[in-house]
Write a protein that holds these residues in place. Structure first.
Motif, PDB file in Angstrom:
ATOM      1  N   GLU A  82      -7.309 -18.112   3.681  1.00  0.00           N
ATOM      2  CA  GLU A  82      -6.830 -19.208   4.553  1.00  0.00           C
ATOM      3  C   GLU A  82      -7.927 -19.675   5.501  1.00  0.00           C
ATOM      4  N   TYR A  83      -8.588 -18.739   6.174  1.00  0.00           N
ATOM      5  CA  TYR A  83      -9.581 -19.128   7.179  1.00  0.00           C
ATOM      6  C   TYR A  83     -10.932 -19.446   6.562  1.00  0.00           C
ATOM      7  N   ALA A  84     -11.202 -18.954   5.353  1.00  0.00           N
ATOM      8  CA  ALA A  84     -12.450 -19.316   4.678  1.00  0.00           C
ATOM      9  C   ALA A  84     -12.476 -20.788   4.297  1.00  0.00           C
ATOM     10  N   SER A  85     -11.317 -21.408   4.215  1.00  0.00           N
ATOM     11  CA  SER A  85     -11.279 -22.845   3.934  1.00  0.00           C
ATOM     12  C   SER A  85     -11.620 -23.674   5.173  1.00  0.00           C
ATOM     13  N   ILE A  86     -11.634 -23.005   6.351  1.00  0.00           N
ATOM     14  CA  ILE A  86     -11.889 -23.705   7.614  1.00  0.00           C
ATOM     15  C   ILE A  86     -13.214 -23.283   8.242  1.00  0.00           C
ATOM     16  N   PHE A  87     -13.487 -21.967   8.211  1.00  0.00           N
ATOM     17  CA  PHE A  87     -14.646 -21.390   8.892  1.00  0.00           C
ATOM     18  C   PHE A  87     -15.507 -20.585   7.906  1.00  0.00           C
ATOM     19  N   ASN A  88     -16.742 -20.288   8.319  1.00  0.00           N
ATOM     20  CA  ASN A  88     -17.463 -19.165   7.740  1.00  0.00           C
ATOM     21  C   ASN A  88     -16.782 -17.896   8.247  1.00  0.00           C
ATOM     22  N   VAL A  89     -16.528 -16.936   7.367  1.00  0.00           N
ATOM     23  CA  VAL A  89     -15.751 -15.761   7.769  1.00  0.00           C
ATOM     24  C   VAL A  89     -16.413 -14.471   7.291  1.00  0.00           C
ATOM     25  N   VAL A  90     -16.087 -13.386   7.997  1.00  0.00           N
ATOM     26  CA  VAL A  90     -16.447 -12.031   7.575  1.00  0.00           C
ATOM     27  C   VAL A  90     -15.210 -11.168   7.747  1.00  0.00           C
ATOM     28  N   ASP A  91     -14.916 -10.315   6.729  1.00  0.00           N
ATOM     29  CA  ASP A  91     -13.803  -9.377   6.884  1.00  0.00           C
ATOM     30  C   ASP A  91     -14.228  -7.972   6.471  1.00  0.00           C
ATOM     31  N   SER A  92     -13.328  -7.004   6.668  1.00  0.00           N
ATOM     32  CA  SER A  92     -13.604  -5.598   6.336  1.00  0.00           C
ATOM     33  C   SER A  92     -12.593  -5.095   5.301  1.00  0.00           C
ATOM     34  N   PHE A  93     -12.193  -5.949   4.373  1.00  0.00           N
ATOM     35  CA  PHE A  93     -11.207  -5.582   3.359  1.00  0.00           C
ATOM     36  C   PHE A  93     -11.655  -4.314   2.636  1.00  0.00           C
ATOM     37  N   ASP A  94     -10.826  -3.269   2.645  1.00  0.00           N
ATOM     38  CA  ASP A  94     -11.283  -1.978   2.133  1.00  0.00           C
ATOM     39  C   ASP A  94     -10.385  -1.364   1.064  1.00  0.00           C
ATOM     40  N   THR A  95      -9.534  -2.155   0.443  1.00  0.00           N
ATOM     41  CA  THR A  95      -8.756  -1.654  -0.690  1.00  0.00           C
ATOM     42  C   THR A  95      -9.623  -1.815  -1.932  1.00  0.00           C
ATOM     43  N   HIS A  96     -10.367  -0.756  -2.294  1.00  0.00           N
ATOM     44  CA  HIS A  96     -11.416  -0.849  -3.318  1.00  0.00           C
ATOM     45  C   HIS A  96     -10.914  -1.462  -4.622  1.00  0.00           C
ATOM     46  N   ALA A  97      -9.747  -1.040  -5.073  1.00  0.00           N
ATOM     47  CA  ALA A  97      -9.252  -1.489  -6.379  1.00  0.00           C
ATOM     48  C   ALA A  97      -8.946  -2.984  -6.403  1.00  0.00           C
ATOM     49  N   LYS A  98      -8.706  -3.581  -5.241  1.00  0.00           N
ATOM     50  CA  LYS A  98      -8.323  -4.990  -5.192  1.00  0.00           C
ATOM     51  C   LYS A  98      -9.455  -5.912  -4.752  1.00  0.00           C
ATOM     52  N   ILE A  99     -10.666  -5.366  -4.609  1.00  0.00           N
ATOM     53  CA  ILE A  99     -11.789  -6.190  -4.168  1.00  0.00           C
ATOM     54  C   ILE A  99     -12.089  -7.334  -5.151  1.00  0.00           C
ATOM     55  N   PRO A 100     -12.088  -7.116  -6.474  1.00  0.00           N
ATOM     56  CA  PRO A 100     -12.359  -8.256  -7.376  1.00  0.00           C
ATOM     57  C   PRO A 100     -11.368  -9.406  -7.201  1.00  0.00           C
ATOM     58  N   GLU A 101     -10.106  -9.068  -7.056  1.00  0.00           N
ATOM     59  CA  GLU A 101      -9.079 -10.102  -6.859  1.00  0.00           C
ATOM     60  C   GLU A 101      -9.282 -10.820  -5.522  1.00  0.00           C
ATOM     61  N   HIS A 102      -9.564 -10.049  -4.477  1.00  0.00           N
ATOM     62  CA  HIS A 102      -9.791 -10.627  -3.144  1.00  0.00           C
ATOM     63  C   HIS A 102     -11.027 -11.528  -3.173  1.00  0.00           C
ATOM     64  N   PHE A 103     -12.079 -11.070  -3.835  1.00  0.00           N
ATOM     65  CA  PHE A 103     -13.307 -11.872  -3.947  1.00  0.00           C
ATOM     66  C   PHE A 103     -13.004 -13.233  -4.579  1.00  0.00           C
TER      67      PHE A 103
END
Length: 328
Positions: A82-103
């Motif tokens: 949601e916010y990447a569509s508005i701003f440059n963003v950084v997060d700490s998403f740490d659910t390893h198995a879901k990183i490809p989907e999140h990416f």
């Protein structure tokens, strides 16, 4: 000109980001965005605004990088795209198995918005990931080992606190010393989950709660404790506050490998962290990658990135000339 930072979410991680910004003279905190009533949130930076998340989009031209400090379970999968569509963003998403989907989700949103999104920044995933990658590239014939702790696992602690009859609790992840030493000694052991770590729980009970029932529920909890040797201590609320109020953590990334025509020479790469404050160290890593997001955006890049994609020089306030002279 200072890099203008926004913080979305003001818990332990958000407070850590605020402190880290203060140590980086090329940055300034512009605003903190909260789901709470902004009037009830007190921050340390007197010059920064405290605003409702509902008004975040109004800051599109006043923030260079938005740092997202929500949780990986439910917040970041929604917030980062949601916010990447508005701003440059950084997060700490740490659910390893879901990183490809999140990416993939963040990449789509960031490209549509013309922004840069950097995900899964911290120490694991993050610094540990980089060290695993470097070690794999250097020693292709080898084995990886990662040990976490001794430190507080916030997710496991939360799982304990959700049990009926538990008033409060903390859980520590502890590496098994014999397993760690076997790796360091070059034995290349095959280790099960139970052989690598133990779990130690400190629990405050509600009045009248059944200690034996709660201990059994903790030890048999799937995905959290069932696969580990787990010790449960029942203590008073005063003891928990006195002895377990901090959030330390750390761990080790190791790779053992061999080189030579007949693999005759053995090598061990080890990277370790010992952290007084898990969220404050994580925040410091995130803030350095906020600088990278800003620089990449200035170059016209868009889309999602991870720590693997970003040259180390982008993290440092120092110029290339200074880095070559002082650190190379």
């Amino acid at each position: 000109m200072s890099i203008r930072i926004g913080i979305l979410g003001y818990g332990n991680l958000g407070r850590g980001v605020e402190c880290a910004i203060r140590q980086n003279p090329d940055m300034e905190l512009a605003a903190v965005f909260t789901r709470r009533n902004p009037e009830d949130v007190t921050i340390l930076t007197k010059s920064a605004a405290v605003c409702s998340v509902a008004n975040a989009a109004d800051w599109k031209d006043k923030i260079d990088v938005m740092i997202l400090c929500g949780g990986s379970a439910t917040d970041l999968p929604v917030q980062t795209p949601e916010y990447a569509s508005i701003f440059n963003v950084v997060d700490s998403f740490d659910t390893h198995a879901k990183i490809p989907e999140h990416f993939a989700n963040v990449d789509k949103a960031a490209k549509e918005g013309g922004n840069v999104g950097i995900i899964s920044v911290g120490w694991d995933p993050g610094m540990f990931s980089l060290n695993r990658m470097y070690a794999n590239a250097i020693l292709p014939e080898g084995k990886d080992y990662t040990f976490w702790g001794r430190g507080v696992s916030q997710g496991h602690s939360d799982a304990i606190r959700r049990i009926d009859g538990v008033k409060d609790g903390k859980q520590y992840t502890i590496p098994v010393e014999t397993a760690l030493e076997a790796v360091r000694n070059g034995e290349d052991p095959e280790l099960t989950t139970r052989e690598k770590h133990t779990r130690e729980c400190f629990v405050v009970l509600e009045e009248g709660a059944d200690a034996s029932k709660i201990e059994a529920e903790i030890k048999n909890m799937p995905n959290y404790f069932a696969d580990y040797d787990t010790t449960v201590h029942f203590i008073s609320e005063e003891e928990l506050k006195r002895d377990h109020s901090s959030i330390p953590h750390g761990g080790f990334v190791l790779r053992s490998g061999k080189t030579g025509w007949e693999n005759e020479n053995k090598h061990l790469i080890e990277y370790s962290l010992k952290l007084d404050s898990n969220p404050e160290f994580t925040s410091s890593v995130i803030v350095s990658y906020a600088r990278a997001a800003y620089r990449l955006a200035k170059e016209g890049q868009t889309g999602c990135k991870t720590v693997f994609d970003i040259a180390p020089a982008y993290l440092s306030e120092k110029t290339g000339e200074e880095l070559r002279k002082e650190l190379l």
